[in-house]
Design a protein around this motif. Sequence first.
Motif, PDB file in Angstrom:
ATOM      1  N   THR B  27       0.828  -1.199   0.000  1.00  0.00           N
ATOM      2  CA  THR B  27       0.000   0.000   0.000  1.00  0.00           C
ATOM      3  C   THR B  27       0.866   1.254   0.000  1.00  0.00           C
ATOM      4  N   LEU B  28       0.526   2.158  -0.903  1.00  0.00           N
ATOM      5  CA  LEU B  28       1.205   3.445  -0.991  1.00  0.00           C
ATOM      6  C   LEU B  28       0.313   4.480  -0.320  1.00  0.00           C
ATOM      7  N   ASN B  35      -4.561  16.263   2.717  1.00  0.00           N
ATOM      8  CA  ASN B  35      -5.296  15.117   2.163  1.00  0.00           C
ATOM      9  C   ASN B  35      -4.443  13.864   2.253  1.00  0.00           C
ATOM     10  N   GLN B  36      -5.136  12.755   2.420  1.00  0.00           N
ATOM     11  CA  GLN B  36      -4.417  11.492   2.444  1.00  0.00           C
ATOM     12  C   GLN B  36      -5.017  10.559   1.401  1.00  0.00           C
ATOM     13  N   SER B  37      -4.149   9.832   0.720  1.00  0.00           N
ATOM     14  CA  SER B  37      -4.610   8.869  -0.278  1.00  0.00           C
ATOM     15  C   SER B  37      -3.974   7.529  -0.029  1.00  0.00           C
ATOM     16  N   TRP B  38      -4.756   6.484  -0.260  1.00  0.00           N
ATOM     17  CA  TRP B  38      -4.216   5.127  -0.119  1.00  0.00           C
ATOM     18  C   TRP B  38      -4.381   4.415  -1.457  1.00  0.00           C
ATOM     19  N   LEU B  39      -3.285   3.863  -1.939  1.00  0.00           N
ATOM     20  CA  LEU B  39      -3.308   3.116  -3.196  1.00  0.00           C
ATOM     21  C   LEU B  39      -2.785   1.713  -2.912  1.00  0.00           C
ATOM     22  N   CYS B  40      -3.570   0.709  -3.280  1.00  0.00           N
ATOM     23  CA  CYS B  40      -3.154  -0.671  -2.994  1.00  0.00           C
ATOM     24  C   CYS B  40      -2.760  -1.371  -4.296  1.00  0.00           C
ATOM     25  N   PHE B  41      -1.731  -2.178  -4.214  1.00  0.00           N
ATOM     26  CA  PHE B  41      -1.198  -2.855  -5.404  1.00  0.00           C
ATOM     27  C   PHE B  41      -1.000  -4.337  -5.121  1.00  0.00           C
ATOM     28  N   LYS B  42      -1.264  -5.130  -6.151  1.00  0.00           N
ATOM     29  CA  LYS B  42      -0.954  -6.560  -6.071  1.00  0.00           C
ATOM     30  C   LYS B  42      -0.100  -6.906  -7.273  1.00  0.00           C
ATOM     31  N   GLU B  43       1.097  -7.361  -7.019  1.00  0.00           N
ATOM     32  CA  GLU B  43       2.045  -7.742  -8.077  1.00  0.00           C
ATOM     33  C   GLU B  43       2.115  -6.703  -9.187  1.00  0.00           C
ATOM     34  N   GLY B  44       2.246  -5.464  -8.791  1.00  0.00           N
ATOM     35  CA  GLY B  44       2.442  -4.377  -9.749  1.00  0.00           C
ATOM     36  C   GLY B  44       1.172  -3.842 -10.375  1.00  0.00           C
ATOM     37  N   MET B 132       1.344  -4.957   2.678  1.00  0.00           N
ATOM     38  CA  MET B 132       0.244  -4.532   3.554  1.00  0.00           C
ATOM     39  C   MET B 132      -0.952  -4.168   2.670  1.00  0.00           C
ATOM     40  N   LEU B 133      -2.062  -4.863   2.846  1.00  0.00           N
ATOM     41  CA  LEU B 133      -3.245  -4.588   2.016  1.00  0.00           C
ATOM     42  C   LEU B 133      -4.483  -4.393   2.881  1.00  0.00           C
ATOM     43  N   PRO B 134      -4.765  -3.147   3.240  1.00  0.00           N
ATOM     44  CA  PRO B 134      -5.994  -2.903   4.018  1.00  0.00           C
ATOM     45  C   PRO B 134      -7.217  -2.944   3.080  1.00  0.00           C
ATOM     46  N   PHE B 135      -8.337  -2.533   3.546  1.00  0.00           N
ATOM     47  CA  PHE B 135      -9.587  -2.488   2.772  1.00  0.00           C
ATOM     48  C   PHE B 135      -9.949  -3.869   2.201  1.00  0.00           C
ATOM     49  N   GLU B 136      -9.703  -4.902   2.993  1.00  0.00           N
ATOM     50  CA  GLU B 136      -9.971  -6.264   2.518  1.00  0.00           C
ATOM     51  C   GLU B 136     -11.447  -6.501   2.213  1.00  0.00           C
ATOM     52  N   ASP B 137     -12.315  -5.722   2.897  1.00  0.00           N
ATOM     53  CA  ASP B 137     -13.749  -5.932   2.698  1.00  0.00           C
ATOM     54  C   ASP B 137     -14.271  -5.183   1.473  1.00  0.00           C
ATOM     55  N   ARG B 138     -13.406  -4.466   0.789  1.00  0.00           N
ATOM     56  CA  ARG B 138     -13.824  -3.720  -0.391  1.00  0.00           C
ATOM     57  C   ARG B 138     -13.604  -4.534  -1.665  1.00  0.00           C
ATOM     58  N   ILE B 139     -14.326  -4.175  -2.714  1.00  0.00           N
ATOM     59  CA  ILE B 139     -14.153  -4.880  -3.996  1.00  0.00           C
ATOM     60  C   ILE B 139     -12.925  -4.294  -4.687  1.00  0.00           C
ATOM     61  N   THR B 140     -12.023  -5.150  -5.073  1.00  0.00           N
ATOM     62  CA  THR B 140     -10.811  -4.670  -5.741  1.00  0.00           C
ATOM     63  C   THR B 140     -10.841  -5.087  -7.214  1.00  0.00           C
ATOM     64  N   ILE B 141     -10.261  -4.244  -8.050  1.00  0.00           N
ATOM     65  CA  ILE B 141     -10.215  -4.515  -9.502  1.00  0.00           C
ATOM     66  C   ILE B 141      -8.757  -4.361  -9.939  1.00  0.00           C
ATOM     67  N   PRO B 142      -8.159  -5.399 -10.477  1.00  0.00           N
ATOM     68  CA  PRO B 142      -6.775  -5.219 -10.940  1.00  0.00           C
ATOM     69  C   PRO B 142      -6.705  -4.354 -12.190  1.00  0.00           C
ATOM     70  N   ILE B 143      -5.956  -3.276 -12.108  1.00  0.00           N
ATOM     71  CA  ILE B 143      -5.845  -2.337 -13.237  1.00  0.00           C
ATOM     72  C   ILE B 143      -4.367  -2.219 -13.614  1.00  0.00           C
ATOM     73  N   SER B 144      -4.101  -2.424 -14.884  1.00  0.00           N
ATOM     74  CA  SER B 144      -2.727  -2.335 -15.362  1.00  0.00           C
ATOM     75  C   SER B 144      -2.221  -0.894 -15.217  1.00  0.00           C
ATOM     76  N   LEU B 145      -1.062  -0.765 -14.608  1.00  0.00           N
ATOM     77  CA  LEU B 145      -0.556   0.581 -14.330  1.00  0.00           C
ATOM     78  C   LEU B 145      -0.079   1.323 -15.575  1.00  0.00           C
ATOM     79  N   GLU B 146       0.199   0.582 -16.642  1.00  0.00           N
ATOM     80  CA  GLU B 146       0.669   1.262 -17.851  1.00  0.00           C
ATOM     81  C   GLU B 146      -0.333   2.327 -18.311  1.00  0.00           C
ATOM     82  N   ASN B 147      -1.599   1.931 -18.384  1.00  0.00           N
ATOM     83  CA  ASN B 147      -2.626   2.880 -18.845  1.00  0.00           C
ATOM     84  C   ASN B 147      -2.843   4.016 -17.849  1.00  0.00           C
ATOM     85  N   VAL B 148      -2.778   3.674 -16.567  1.00  0.00           N
ATOM     86  CA  VAL B 148      -2.962   4.698 -15.529  1.00  0.00           C
ATOM     87  C   VAL B 148      -1.854   5.743 -15.655  1.00  0.00           C
ATOM     88  N   ILE B 149      -0.646   5.249 -15.841  1.00  0.00           N
ATOM     89  CA  ILE B 149       0.497   6.160 -15.954  1.00  0.00           C
ATOM     90  C   ILE B 149       0.371   7.005 -17.220  1.00  0.00           C
TER      91      ILE B 149
END
Lengths: 180, 276
Positions: B27-28, B35-44, B132-149
Amino acid sequence: MQTVKIVVTGPFSAGKTQFIQTISEIDVVATEKKISRAEERVKDQTTVAMDFGRISVADDLVLYLFGTPGQRRFDFMWEILAEGMLGFVVLLDSVKPETFREARSILDTFRAYAPVPYVVAANKQDMADAWPPEDLRIALRIPPEIKVLPCVATDQESVQHVLLELLYSVLELMDAEAEE
Amino acid sequence: MALKGNLRDFSTTQLLNLINLARKTGTLTIDANGNQSWLCFKEGKLVYATQDERGGHLAKMLQQSGKLTDEQARAIQQRMEIKNDKELGLLLINAGYVSQEDIVRSVRSYILNNVYPLFTWSDGTFRFDANMLPFEDRITIPISLENVIMEGSRRMQEWERLQDELPNLDMALRFVERPDARMRDINMSVEEWRVVSFINPRNTIHQIAQFNNTSEFQIRKIVYALMQAGLVELVLPEGVTRPAPGAPDKAPATMRPPAVKRGVVEKLIGFFQQRQ
């Protein structure tokens, strides 16, 4: 008597003086001065001209280590120190990302001086918040053929390892040139 | 071991690029301007992002994307028996209010809307906590970072930074040799496609700009975005001699290397090997 010169460079407070002190057989000839700028006062003294260390390898061979001043306003010394270097070490403070951009700029400057091999040494790897070498490679855009090595400048074995890896790169370059 | 720093020195784009290339999980946390932001990542891959300490509520996300009315969203949020977003999602699908695709789209949109503003933050502290991956009860969607960047970089548009990052337009470009870089999943603008079609070690960036009648500013923007997405890399133009392995890239050297013989280097190596 043959002398060989290796330059240790890197941003302000990366640990260059310590790196040379750890390996040198003589007391390092340091040209340090009290720091005047408030923003750079993270340590009491800084190198203004150069650090100089010596290692006697054999009766007829001596290795000299030259450390560059880290502060930009003394960069006129860099080119003088780079003259005749066999290779250079870019030392980074792995816990200070604010110095990475400066490190990249110093690296480019030294690359432009002479086409000699270099390695990047990620210092302060014994600290909890140290960025791992492979993350530093990405952050500084170091090409895969260049070594990014973990380093603790206070540890003699670690400093030796960095110098040894640089010498291996020198040898590889010599072999490659001989093949051409 | 946490990676810590300030966005002044290491930008959001660089951070995401690092997480992507190093395929990090964790988690970043970014703290800026109160302001605070939380960004969670799984294998990039980006899997979740929020500016709400407890994570965004699915009902609110569906409301924002127009899939639920304000009243429906409010009523759902007040029902305490629904424990988490995953459970709520199932209930809504089973009741026929929304489809699975609606949920995926809404969550994805929520995540991205929480990420893109970060590209414009130039000051603030960050911390990456591996594994560290909080927000376990939330729905997560894997998004490729290339497009985000890519999209984040488009929004950033800082001329000084671009010039800083890409000072030499006489370099050429080539596609990175990464088997996992899938060009077909990347969304590019017409201008970007035009540049991509000219990518070849024979063409300098300058030439590509001339072919396409693109300004220096525009070409820097496009090349920078492609580089940050990890799709292309800078190379010396073809015809310029490449240095041997271990040597630095070609640079206008002002000095000659010293005339040291191989035997001397071997002696130095032997000396240090003995001491270890």
